[in-house]
Design a protein around this motif. Structure first.
Motif, PDB file in Angstrom:
ATOM      1  N   ASP A 189      -1.346  11.232  13.316  1.00 34.74           N
ATOM      2  CA  ASP A 189      -1.766  11.074  11.918  1.00 34.74           C
ATOM      3  C   ASP A 189      -0.910   9.998  11.255  1.00 34.74           C
ATOM      4  O   ASP A 189       0.313   9.972  11.436  1.00 34.74           O
ATOM      5  CB  ASP A 189      -1.576  12.389  11.143  1.00 34.74           C
ATOM      6  N   TYR A 190      -1.574   9.147  10.490  1.00 33.57           N
ATOM      7  CA  TYR A 190      -0.887   8.088   9.756  1.00 33.57           C
ATOM      8  C   TYR A 190      -1.373   8.083   8.322  1.00 33.57           C
ATOM      9  O   TYR A 190      -2.411   8.654   8.008  1.00 33.57           O
ATOM     10  CB  TYR A 190      -1.175   6.714  10.383  1.00 33.57           C
ATOM     11  N   GLN A 191      -0.615   7.417   7.459  1.00 29.89           N
ATOM     12  CA  GLN A 191      -1.008   7.261   6.064  1.00 29.89           C
ATOM     13  C   GLN A 191      -1.382   5.797   5.847  1.00 29.89           C
ATOM     14  O   GLN A 191      -0.611   4.899   6.197  1.00 29.89           O
ATOM     15  CB  GLN A 191       0.133   7.656   5.128  1.00 29.89           C
ATOM     16  N   TYR A 192      -2.576   5.566   5.284  1.00 31.67           N
ATOM     17  CA  TYR A 192      -3.027   4.203   4.999  1.00 31.67           C
ATOM     18  C   TYR A 192      -2.269   3.685   3.784  1.00 31.67           C
ATOM     19  O   TYR A 192      -2.265   4.304   2.729  1.00 31.67           O
ATOM     20  CB  TYR A 192      -4.536   4.209   4.750  1.00 31.67           C
ATOM     21  N   LEU A 193      -1.611   2.520   3.939  1.00 35.05           N
ATOM     22  CA  LEU A 193      -0.810   1.952   2.857  1.00 35.05           C
ATOM     23  C   LEU A 193      -1.551   0.856   2.093  1.00 35.05           C
ATOM     24  O   LEU A 193      -1.731   0.949   0.888  1.00 35.05           O
ATOM     25  CB  LEU A 193       0.503   1.390   3.403  1.00 35.05           C
ATOM     26  N   TYR A 194      -1.962  -0.210   2.799  1.00 30.87           N
ATOM     27  CA  TYR A 194      -2.634  -1.320   2.125  1.00 30.87           C
ATOM     28  C   TYR A 194      -3.381  -2.179   3.138  1.00 30.87           C
ATOM     29  O   TYR A 194      -3.193  -2.058   4.345  1.00 30.87           O
ATOM     30  CB  TYR A 194      -1.644  -2.177   1.333  1.00 30.87           C
ATOM     31  N   GLU A 195      -4.222  -3.080   2.606  1.00 30.91           N
ATOM     32  CA  GLU A 195      -5.010  -3.999   3.418  1.00 30.91           C
ATOM     33  C   GLU A 195      -4.225  -5.296   3.603  1.00 30.91           C
ATOM     34  O   GLU A 195      -3.598  -5.788   2.676  1.00 30.91           O
ATOM     35  CB  GLU A 195      -6.328  -4.268   2.678  1.00 30.91           C
ATOM     36  N   ASP A 196      -4.268  -5.853   4.808  1.00 27.02           N
ATOM     37  CA  ASP A 196      -3.556  -7.101   5.094  1.00 27.02           C
ATOM     38  C   ASP A 196      -4.475  -7.999   5.921  1.00 27.02           C
ATOM     39  O   ASP A 196      -4.455  -7.965   7.146  1.00 27.02           O
ATOM     40  CB  ASP A 196      -2.264  -6.796   5.855  1.00 27.02           C
TER      41      ASP A 196
END
Length: 186
Positions: free
Chosen positions: A69-76
Motif C-alpha cells: 500500500d502506498y499514498q499518492y502524493l502528487y503528479e510529476d
C-alpha cells in the motif's frame, strides 16, 4: 524454476520474456492422451490475452512480486509520485499502470502498487472516490424525466454524468473503474 503443477490462479509468470498473470488454470485429462494444464493468462503491460497448454512436468518461472500500500502524493509529468506508508520512501509510478482510474485520484489517496525486482508492473486505485463537484449546470425546473443526467466536473478535473439534483459544491461518490456516479455523500 517451478513445475507447471505449482501454478495457481493469480500467479505472475515470466513467459517468453514477458510478465503475465494467470487468470484461469485448469488440469485436463482427455481420454487416451497425456494430461496437461490449460492456462488463460493476461500480459501485465499490454493487457493482451494469451492461452497456452503446459505439460505437467514443464518448467516455468514464477515471478517474485511484492504488493504494498502506498499514498499518492502528487503528479510529476507522466508519472505519479507515491510514498510507502511504512518507510516514507517515494517512488515514481507511470500513470498508464492505473488505467482510466488515474483521473479520479486525489492527493492523499491510498493506492496499491506491485513491484517485480524494483520495477512497478501493476497499480490499482481505490474502487471508489469521494470528490467535490467544481462545475455543473443548474437544474431547470420541470426538466425531470426519469434518470436524467447532466455533465459535471469534479475537483480532479474529470468530467462525469450526475443526476439533475446534484449542485455545485456537493460531494459525490464515483466508481473509479467506470467513471460513473454512485451516490451523493453527505
Amino acid at each position: 524454476m517451478a513445475k507447471a503443477s505449482d501454478i495457481k490462479n493469480g500467479n505472475i509468470l515470466r513467459f517468453n520474456g514477458e510478465l503475465i498473470q494467470v487468470e484461469e488454470f485448469i488440469h485436463r485429462t482427455p481420454g487416451n492422451l497425456r494430461a496437461f494444464y490449460q492456462a488463460r493468462m493476461r500480459n501485465v503491460k499490454t493487457g493482451k490475452l494469451v492461452e497456452y497448454r503446459f505439460r505437467t512436468d514443464e518448467e516455468v518461472e514464477i515471478a517474485r512480486v511484492e504488493t504494498t500500500d502506498y499514498q499518492y502524493l502528487y503528479e510529476d509529468g507522466n508519472d505519479l509520485v507515491v510514498m510507502d506508508n511504512a518507510t516514507f520512501e517515494q517512488f515514481n509510478i507511470p500513470k498508464f499502470l492505473f488505467g482510466p482510474a488515474v483521473k479520479f485520484l486525489k492527493e492523499g489517496a491510498n493506492v496499491i502498487v506491485a513491484f517485480e525486482s524494483d520495477e512497478p508492473i501493476m497499480a490499482k486505485a481505490p474502487a471508489s472516490a469521494e470528490l467535490e463537484i467544481t462545475y455543473t449546470e443548474p437544474a431547470v425546473k420541470g426538466d425531470t424525466s426519469t434518470g436524467a443526467l447532466k455533465n459535471a466536473t469534479v475537483e480532479t478535473g474529470a468530467e462525469i454524468k450526475v443526476p439533475l439534483f446534484i449542485n455545485l459544491g456537493d460531494k459525490v461518490k464515483v466508481d473509479t473503474a467506470t467513471g460513473s456516479y454512485v451516490e451523493r455523500v453527505k
